[in-house]
Design a protein around this motif. Sequence first.
Motif, PDB file in Angstrom:
ATOM      1  N   ARG A   9       4.179  22.025 -14.440  1.00 57.94           N
ATOM      2  CA  ARG A   9       4.344  21.223 -14.233  1.00 57.94           C
ATOM      3  C   ARG A   9       4.165  20.149 -12.824  1.00 57.94           C
ATOM      4  O   ARG A   9       3.884  18.522 -12.907  1.00 57.94           O
ATOM      5  N   PHE A  10       3.554  20.875 -12.342  1.00 57.77           N
ATOM      6  CA  PHE A  10       2.584  19.868 -11.284  1.00 57.77           C
ATOM      7  C   PHE A  10       1.682  19.009 -11.501  1.00 57.77           C
ATOM      8  O   PHE A  10       1.174  17.990 -11.391  1.00 57.77           O
ATOM      9  N   LYS A  11       1.283  19.271 -12.867  1.00 61.11           N
ATOM     10  CA  LYS A  11       0.019  18.855 -13.878  1.00 61.11           C
ATOM     11  C   LYS A  11       0.753  17.507 -13.680  1.00 61.11           C
ATOM     12  O   LYS A  11       0.078  16.190 -13.912  1.00 61.11           O
ATOM     13  N   LYS A  12       2.027  17.478 -14.704  1.00 61.44           N
ATOM     14  CA  LYS A  12       2.232  16.720 -15.210  1.00 61.44           C
ATOM     15  C   LYS A  12       2.443  15.199 -14.010  1.00 61.44           C
ATOM     16  O   LYS A  12       2.993  13.994 -14.408  1.00 61.44           O
ATOM     17  N   PHE A  13       3.083  15.646 -12.934  1.00 57.68           N
ATOM     18  CA  PHE A  13       3.482  15.051 -11.475  1.00 57.68           C
ATOM     19  C   PHE A  13       2.228  14.358 -11.258  1.00 57.68           C
ATOM     20  O   PHE A  13       2.263  13.422 -10.701  1.00 57.68           O
ATOM     21  N   GLY A  14       1.399  15.225 -10.925  1.00 55.71           N
ATOM     22  CA  GLY A  14       0.096  14.889 -10.255  1.00 55.71           C
ATOM     23  C   GLY A  14      -0.767  14.345 -10.144  1.00 55.71           C
ATOM     24  O   GLY A  14      -1.581  13.305 -10.094  1.00 55.71           O
ATOM     25  N   THR A  15      -1.083  14.418 -11.929  1.00 59.22           N
ATOM     26  CA  THR A  15      -2.256  13.304 -12.735  1.00 59.22           C
ATOM     27  C   THR A  15      -2.199  11.869 -12.498  1.00 59.22           C
ATOM     28  O   THR A  15      -2.964  11.276 -12.695  1.00 59.22           O
ATOM     29  N   VAL A  16      -0.844  11.153 -12.086  1.00 58.55           N
ATOM     30  CA  VAL A  16      -0.625   9.822 -12.540  1.00 58.55           C
ATOM     31  C   VAL A  16       0.031   9.814 -11.284  1.00 58.55           C
ATOM     32  O   VAL A  16       0.721  10.175 -10.668  1.00 58.55           O
ATOM     33  N   SER A  17      -0.329   8.386 -10.829  1.00 58.60           N
ATOM     34  CA  SER A  17       0.927   7.788  -9.804  1.00 58.60           C
ATOM     35  C   SER A  17       1.967   7.508 -10.783  1.00 58.60           C
ATOM     36  O   SER A  17       2.162   6.623 -11.628  1.00 58.60           O
ATOM     37  N   LEU A  80      -1.329  25.380  -3.303  1.00 59.20           N
ATOM     38  CA  LEU A  80      -1.799  24.765  -4.078  1.00 59.20           C
ATOM     39  C   LEU A  80      -3.292  25.161  -3.008  1.00 59.20           C
ATOM     40  O   LEU A  80      -3.447  24.823  -2.347  1.00 59.20           O
ATOM     41  N   LYS A  81      -4.817  25.349  -4.340  1.00 62.84           N
ATOM     42  CA  LYS A  81      -5.382  25.595  -3.758  1.00 62.84           C
ATOM     43  C   LYS A  81      -6.351  24.502  -4.036  1.00 62.84           C
ATOM     44  O   LYS A  81      -7.202  24.142  -3.653  1.00 62.84           O
ATOM     45  N   TYR A  82      -6.137  23.896  -5.062  1.00 57.81           N
ATOM     46  CA  TYR A  82      -6.600  22.533  -5.612  1.00 57.81           C
ATOM     47  C   TYR A  82      -5.987  21.417  -6.412  1.00 57.81           C
ATOM     48  O   TYR A  82      -4.877  22.648  -6.779  1.00 57.81           O
ATOM     49  N   GLY A  83      -6.309  20.308  -6.174  1.00 58.59           N
ATOM     50  CA  GLY A  83      -5.366  19.578  -6.504  1.00 58.59           C
ATOM     51  C   GLY A  83      -5.882  18.459  -7.403  1.00 58.59           C
ATOM     52  O   GLY A  83      -6.792  18.694  -7.457  1.00 58.59           O
ATOM     53  N   PRO A  84      -4.598  17.586  -8.127  1.00 56.84           N
ATOM     54  CA  PRO A  84      -5.447  16.600  -8.568  1.00 56.84           C
ATOM     55  C   PRO A  84      -5.526  15.608  -7.985  1.00 56.84           C
ATOM     56  O   PRO A  84      -5.259  15.409  -6.437  1.00 56.84           O
ATOM     57  N   VAL A  85      -6.459  14.642  -8.375  1.00 57.68           N
ATOM     58  CA  VAL A  85      -7.361  13.372  -7.543  1.00 57.68           C
ATOM     59  C   VAL A  85      -5.762  12.471  -6.499  1.00 57.68           C
ATOM     60  O   VAL A  85      -4.282  12.500  -6.935  1.00 57.68           O
ATOM     61  N   GLY A  86      -6.413  12.372  -5.497  1.00 57.04           N
ATOM     62  CA  GLY A  86      -5.652  11.755  -4.632  1.00 57.04           C
ATOM     63  C   GLY A  86      -4.754  12.784  -3.572  1.00 57.04           C
ATOM     64  O   GLY A  86      -3.649  11.946  -2.476  1.00 57.04           O
ATOM     65  N   PHE A  87      -4.694  13.792  -3.787  1.00 59.49           N
ATOM     66  CA  PHE A  87      -4.395  15.210  -3.465  1.00 59.49           C
ATOM     67  C   PHE A  87      -5.036  16.193  -2.568  1.00 59.49           C
ATOM     68  O   PHE A  87      -4.319  17.553  -1.711  1.00 59.49           O
ATOM     69  N   GLU A  88      -6.064  16.150  -3.061  1.00 60.25           N
ATOM     70  CA  GLU A  88      -6.852  17.409  -2.420  1.00 60.25           C
ATOM     71  C   GLU A  88      -7.734  17.023  -0.982  1.00 60.25           C
ATOM     72  O   GLU A  88      -7.613  18.177  -0.384  1.00 60.25           O
ATOM     73  N   LEU A 131       0.870  10.932   3.429  1.00 63.41           N
ATOM     74  CA  LEU A 131      -0.275  11.943   3.969  1.00 63.41           C
ATOM     75  C   LEU A 131      -1.278  11.597   4.779  1.00 63.41           C
ATOM     76  O   LEU A 131      -1.354  10.516   4.804  1.00 63.41           O
ATOM     77  N   PRO A 132      -1.840  11.901   4.363  1.00 65.19           N
ATOM     78  CA  PRO A 132      -3.485  12.077   6.108  1.00 65.19           C
ATOM     79  C   PRO A 132      -4.251  10.902   4.869  1.00 65.19           C
ATOM     80  O   PRO A 132      -4.665  10.158   5.997  1.00 65.19           O
ATOM     81  N   ASN A 133      -4.469  10.751   3.744  1.00 67.04           N
ATOM     82  CA  ASN A 133      -4.572   9.603   3.529  1.00 67.04           C
ATOM     83  C   ASN A 133      -4.025   8.552   3.088  1.00 67.04           C
ATOM     84  O   ASN A 133      -4.376   6.687   2.972  1.00 67.04           O
ATOM     85  N   GLY A 134      -2.744   8.286   3.839  1.00 63.68           N
ATOM     86  CA  GLY A 134      -2.161   7.160   3.607  1.00 63.68           C
ATOM     87  C   GLY A 134      -1.430   7.060   2.995  1.00 63.68           C
ATOM     88  O   GLY A 134      -0.278   6.096   2.823  1.00 63.68           O
ATOM     89  N   GLN A 135      -1.322   7.909   1.631  1.00 66.30           N
ATOM     90  CA  GLN A 135      -0.542   7.424   0.520  1.00 66.30           C
ATOM     91  C   GLN A 135       0.731   8.083   0.980  1.00 66.30           C
ATOM     92  O   GLN A 135       1.175   8.988   1.704  1.00 66.30           O
TER      93      GLN A 135
END
Length: 143
Positions: A9-17, A80-88, A131-135
Motif C-alpha cells: 500500500r505504501f508503494k502506491k502512496f509514496g512513489t508519486v506525489s 519502514l527501514k527504507y522508503g521512496p524518493v522524498g521520504f528517505e 518533514l525535515p526536508n521541508g516537504q
Amino acid sequence: MAKKEVDDRFKKFGTVSFTAITKTNDFISYLEKGKVMGSRCKECQAIYFPPRSDCFKCLHSNMEWFEVTGPGRLLSFSELKYGPVGFEDDLPYIIALLDYGDYKVFGRISKDIPYEDLNVGMELKTEFYALPNGQLSYVFKRS
Ligand SMILES: [Zn+2]
C-alpha cells in the motif's frame, strides 16, 4: 504476511506525489494551513483519501473538501527501514493505516510514539507535519 500487505500500500502512496496525479493541488494549500483534507462526492457522498477530483463510483466531478479530524482507529502498522524518493531522509519510520469509519487514512506514525506503544485498535489522530526536508505531510499522533 500482514506486513507485506501494508508495504505494498505504501508503494502506491509514496512513489508519486499523489496530489499531482489527482489534480487536487488544493490539498497542499490546506496542508500549508495545517489542515489535512479529503474529498467527498456531492452526488453520491463517496469519500476519498487521498482526495480525488473525480468520483470513481458515480463518475461526477462535483467534489467538496472535508477535514480529517478527530480520532481514527489503528488498523495496522509496520516499521519502514527504507522508503521512496522524498521520504528517505527521515528513516526509519512507522507507516500505518487509520480507520475513520467511512474512509481510511494511510500515513506515518509520529516519531514521539515508540513502536512498542502501538496497538491495533488504539485511537490516533491525523495531524499536519512538515518533514525535515521541508516537504509537507501529516502524521498520526496520540488522540
Ligand atoms: Zn460520486
